[in-house]
Design a protein around this motif. Structure first.
Motif, short mmCIF file in Angstrom:
data_model
loop_
_atom_site.label_atom_id
_atom_site.label_comp_id
_atom_site.label_asym_id
_atom_site.label_seq_id
_atom_site.Cartn_x
_atom_site.Cartn_y
_atom_site.Cartn_z
N THR A 1 72.36 -16.79 -3.59
CA THR A 1 72.16 -16.45 -5.00
C THR A 1 72.75 -15.07 -5.28
O THR A 1 72.96 -14.25 -4.36
CB THR A 1 70.66 -16.44 -5.33
OG1 THR A 1 70.00 -15.50 -4.49
CG2 THR A 1 70.06 -17.83 -5.14
N ASN A 2 72.99 -14.81 -6.54
CA ASN A 2 73.53 -13.51 -6.95
C ASN A 2 72.42 -12.48 -6.92
O ASN A 2 71.69 -12.29 -7.89
CB ASN A 2 74.14 -13.61 -8.34
CG ASN A 2 75.33 -14.55 -8.37
OD1 ASN A 2 76.00 -14.72 -7.37
ND2 ASN A 2 75.58 -15.15 -9.52
N GLN B 1 72.89 -9.30 -4.82
CA GLN B 1 73.36 -7.97 -4.41
C GLN B 1 74.01 -7.27 -5.60
O GLN B 1 75.02 -7.75 -6.13
CB GLN B 1 74.37 -8.09 -3.27
CG GLN B 1 74.87 -6.75 -2.77
CD GLN B 1 75.86 -6.90 -1.64
OE1 GLN B 1 76.23 -8.00 -1.29
NE2 GLN B 1 76.26 -5.79 -1.06
N THR C 1 77.01 -5.53 -11.74
CA THR C 1 77.19 -6.98 -11.58
C THR C 1 76.49 -7.40 -10.29
O THR C 1 76.30 -6.59 -9.37
CB THR C 1 78.68 -7.34 -11.52
OG1 THR C 1 79.30 -6.62 -10.44
CG2 THR C 1 79.38 -7.00 -12.82
N PHE C 2 76.14 -8.66 -10.22
CA PHE C 2 75.41 -9.17 -9.06
C PHE C 2 76.24 -10.25 -8.38
O PHE C 2 76.80 -11.14 -9.05
CB PHE C 2 74.04 -9.74 -9.49
CG PHE C 2 73.10 -8.68 -9.99
CD1 PHE C 2 72.24 -8.04 -9.12
CD2 PHE C 2 73.09 -8.31 -11.33
CE1 PHE C 2 71.37 -7.06 -9.58
CE2 PHE C 2 72.24 -7.34 -11.80
CZ PHE C 2 71.37 -6.70 -10.91
N THR C 3 76.32 -10.15 -7.05
CA THR C 3 77.07 -11.12 -6.25
C THR C 3 76.18 -11.60 -5.11
O THR C 3 75.23 -10.91 -4.70
CB THR C 3 78.34 -10.49 -5.68
OG1 THR C 3 77.98 -9.34 -4.87
CG2 THR C 3 79.27 -10.03 -6.80
N PRO C 4 76.46 -12.77 -4.55
CA PRO C 4 75.66 -13.26 -3.42
C PRO C 4 75.93 -12.43 -2.16
O PRO C 4 77.04 -11.95 -1.91
CB PRO C 4 76.12 -14.71 -3.26
CG PRO C 4 77.46 -14.76 -3.89
CD PRO C 4 77.44 -13.76 -4.99
N ILE D 1 76.30 -4.64 -7.61
CA ILE D 1 77.51 -3.84 -7.41
C ILE D 1 77.72 -3.03 -8.69
O ILE D 1 77.80 -3.59 -9.79
CB ILE D 1 78.73 -4.72 -7.12
CG1 ILE D 1 78.53 -5.48 -5.80
CG2 ILE D 1 80.01 -3.88 -7.06
CD1 ILE D 1 79.68 -6.41 -5.45
#
Length: 711
Positions: free
Chosen positions: A403-404, A406, A394-397, A408
């Motif tokens: 923006t997303n 980073q 998953t991508f988070t800011p 994880i």
């Protein structure tokens, strides 16, 4: 020499510890072939050789259990065919392998000498605390011409030394009847039924006679409290069905549940408690039990074949080699001596050809033979395998508002192996319906970023089988074939000669799954002849229980030999599924007496809020009090109860505290307490009403009225 002997003995000892017993391997093979007696013999040898090994002991127990089931099924089949001697021999074998099975012993004894048909034990009746004391002699009295009921009772009282006390609203009637052969209490019961009265024993020599209506029964009728302990069903599950079955329009019994003791405590009339006991006895049955033998075999075959000439190791290349010494240590050369047109300035590398004629064949066989025991109607689950981590990204800011970007990575554990979900349901015909959900998964390799690839086989079905019948599910065959050709471009496509400049790789993957299911009924539902008999309920009785079924309970006697003066009046119809009604629907009340009328709601839809108007005649009735019912309490502390009344009408209503929640079922909205002012016939009726569901849609209800006679 001694040192060599010691090392040799240690090696033999270690070799014996790490290897599996030969008898165990032979026993496992025999068990797979359903040769249980042979498997037991091998397992017993393995246990005798290694008495501390738990694996061998468990294998012996498993084989004995399977052998017992096998012989039990054979015995039942032979018994059904009438072969008693052969069936007894099979029962003996089954009992040899499972001597603690009481069901086996009972079936074998029943086949040897069928037990006599048990007589139905006398039904335990609730005895009143005080019984009427009389001579016990049968009456020999005949009234051929109509005589008043009061005169008949007084005559019987003088004969038996019993005093009769009559309520002020006692209903008298003229009857002609024959009481020959009846005892005193039976005669009193017949007379009360014919005249629409009931009786209450005060002491051994005193009896009260009163009209059989709701108000009078509340005043005189004796109530009982009894606790009934349940063994198989949950007391909380049967509370609502029991309340619906024994509740009548004139009375709502009190039922409480003790979860710890799994018991139900009932406060009601003796007739109502007797009815509740019969219902609970018919519901509290031990569920059936079944063993499901499952055999799963999965065969995987992988065939790999490489044929041809492989040119993939090297390539055809040409490079410049001027063969001139560098002019400096930095590697620079002088171009004056370079001859580009001479072949001696170039080098060429030719490809190497490898002749492939390799072939590989791999076979994998997975076999499982679980035996699962469970109850009818309950889920049975069997899982054997391993958990494989599957990555999920998953991508988070990176920072707030970004923006997303980073990533994880988290891991979900996926079950890989054999998973069985079974739900059996036993039938009275000695058959079993099984809801089958079988999942077989395995690792097929790895894909992108080494993410595992899983092979799945899933079977979902519902089948119905006889006891011991085997169902075969096969043909789940998967055949995948891949072929790839590589070689020198252009040359590999030449017919016939192209195989000299190319290599062909062929891969064949085959998977086949075979599944068998065999149910064995261990314990079926125990039903008696009493369970097929109906329980009679009389809607015209104030107790709600048929007089013919009361048999000895106070106030209950059949009306045989009674000649009623006229046909009884028609009873009001019971409310439908969605109704707003008043209870009791009709009764008599003396002047200047207080009485209660329940405003009840019965609905199959959720009602979020409602309002209604109840009208009455102020010349005959005076509204004294309005008591809030149980509907608003069921909706929570925040629910609103509406009560606005005057001399001629009363407006009632309720509103749920939250949207999406309402009342559903049957309950009392309010209890109206009236005072009978003047004699005459009058009615309490429901006028206009408004009922809305939880989504705002109108709910249509049937309405009724209560007819009252003030004397």
């Amino acid at each position: 020499m001694k040192k060599t002997a010691l090392l040799l003995s240690m090696a033999l000892s270690l070799w014996g510890c790490v290897t599996v017993s030969r008898d165990y391997r032979l026993g496992a093979a025999a068990e797979m072939d359903h040769q249980y007696e042979m498997a037991i013999r091998y397992y017993e040898k393995a246990v005798a050789e290694y008495p501390t090994d738990a694996v061998y002991r468990l294998a012996l127990v498993r084989a004995k259990s399977a052998a017992s089931l096998f012989h039990l099924q054979n015995a039942r089949t032979l018994a059904a065919q009438g072969k008693k001697k052969e069936a007894l021999a099979e029962y003996a074998f089954a009992l040899l392998y499972d001597p603690s099975n009481r069901t086996l012993v009972a079936e074998m004894n029943a086949l040897q000498a069928p037990p006599p048909k048990p007589e139905n034990p006398p039904e335990e009746l609730l005895e009143p605390p005080v019984k009427l004391k009389s001579t016990g002699e049968k009456l020999n009295v005949v009234f051929r011409s109509p005589v008043s009921v009061r005169s008949i009772l007084d005559t019987l009282g003088r004969m038996a030394g019993v005093t009769f006390i009559y309520d002020e609203r006692f209903r008298d009637a003229s009857l002609a009847l024959d009481l020959t052969g009846k005892d005193l209490e039976q005669a009193i019961g017949y007379l009360c039924i014919a005249s629409k009265n009931f009786y209450r024993i005060v002491d051994e020599k005193t009896v009260i006679i009163a009209p059989d209506d709701f108000t009078t029964r509340q005043k005189y009728e004796l109530l009982a409290v009894k606790t009934i302990y349940l063994s198989n069903v949950s007391a909380q599950d049967v509370q609502n069905p029991l309340s619906q079955m024994i509740r009548i329009q004139a009375r709502n019994p009190t039922i409480t549940v003790d979860k710890t003791l799994n018991s139900i405590t009932i406060r009601d009339t003796p007739q109502g408690i007797a009815l509740a006991e019969k219902l609970l006895r018919s519901w509290d049955k031990s569920p059936g039990e079944v063993v499901i033998a499952v055999e799963i075999m999965e065969v995987d075959r992988n065939l790999l074949r490489n044929l041809g000439i492989d040119f993939s190791n090297t390539t055809l290349s040409v490079e410049l080699n001027p063969n001139i010494s560098p002019g400096s240590a930095s590697g620079w050369i002088n171009l004056s001596g370079l001859k580009l047109g001479s072949l001696s300035s170039y080098e060429m590398a030719t490809p190497q050809a490898v002749l492939d004629f390799l072939e590989g064949d791999a076979n994998t066989k997975l076999i499982a033979q679980p035996r699962i025991r469970g109850l009818s109607g309950e889920d049975m689950k069997y899982l054997v395998g391993q958990k494989v981590p599957i990555p999920t990204s998953t991508f988070t800011p990176i920072m707030a508002g970004g923006t997303n970007a980073q990533p994880i990575v988290s891991y979900n554990l996926q079950d890989v192996g054999i998973e069985l979900d079974l739900k059996p349901r036993l039938h009275l015909e000695k058959e079993v319906t099984i809801d089958v959900d079988i999942k077989i998964s395995s690792l097929a390799g790895t894909g992108y970023a080494n993410i595992p690839i899983l092979n799945n086989r899933e079977i979902k079905n519902t089948i119905r089988l006889k006891d011991g019948e085997t169902n075969l599910l096969a043909g789940l065959l998967s055949n995948e074939e891949r072929k790839s050709v590589s070689g020198i471009s252009g040359l590999k496509d030449i017919p016939i000669l192209g195989s000299l400049f190319s290599t062909t790789q062929t891969t064949i993957d085959q998977t086949d799954v075979v599944l068998t299911l065999t149910p064995y009924i261990i314990r079926s539902l125990s039903l008696t002849s009493e369970d097929s008999k109906p329980i009679w309920v009389d809607p015209s009785s104030a107790t709600g229980v048929a007089a013919a079924a009361q048999g000895g309970v106070e106030g209950g006697a059949a009306g045989q030999g009674v000649l009623p003066p006229q046909a009884p009046p028609a009873q009001p119809e019971q409310p439908g599924a969605d109704a707003l009604f008043l209870s009791p629907a009709s009764f008599e009340i003396p002047r200047n007496s207080d009485f209660r009328v329940n405003v009840e709601l019965a609905t199959a839809k959720e009602v979020g809020n409602m309002s209604l108007t109840v009208g009455f005649d102020p010349q005959n009735l005076k509204l004294k009090e309005v008591i809030e019912g149980g509907i608003t309490r069921q909706l929570g502390d925040q629910a609103k109860f509406l009560n606005v009344s005057n001399d001629t009408s009363c407006t009632l209503g309720f509103s749920a505290a939250s949207l999406g929640r309402g009342f559903k079922g049957q309950g009392i909205l309010a209890v109206l307490v009236f005072t009978a002012a003047n004699p005459g016939e009058t009615a309490v009726s429901i006028g206009s009403y408004t009922a809305l569901g939880v989504n705002g849609q109108p709910v249509v209800l049937e309405t009724g009225e209560a007819k009252i006679l003030v004397r």
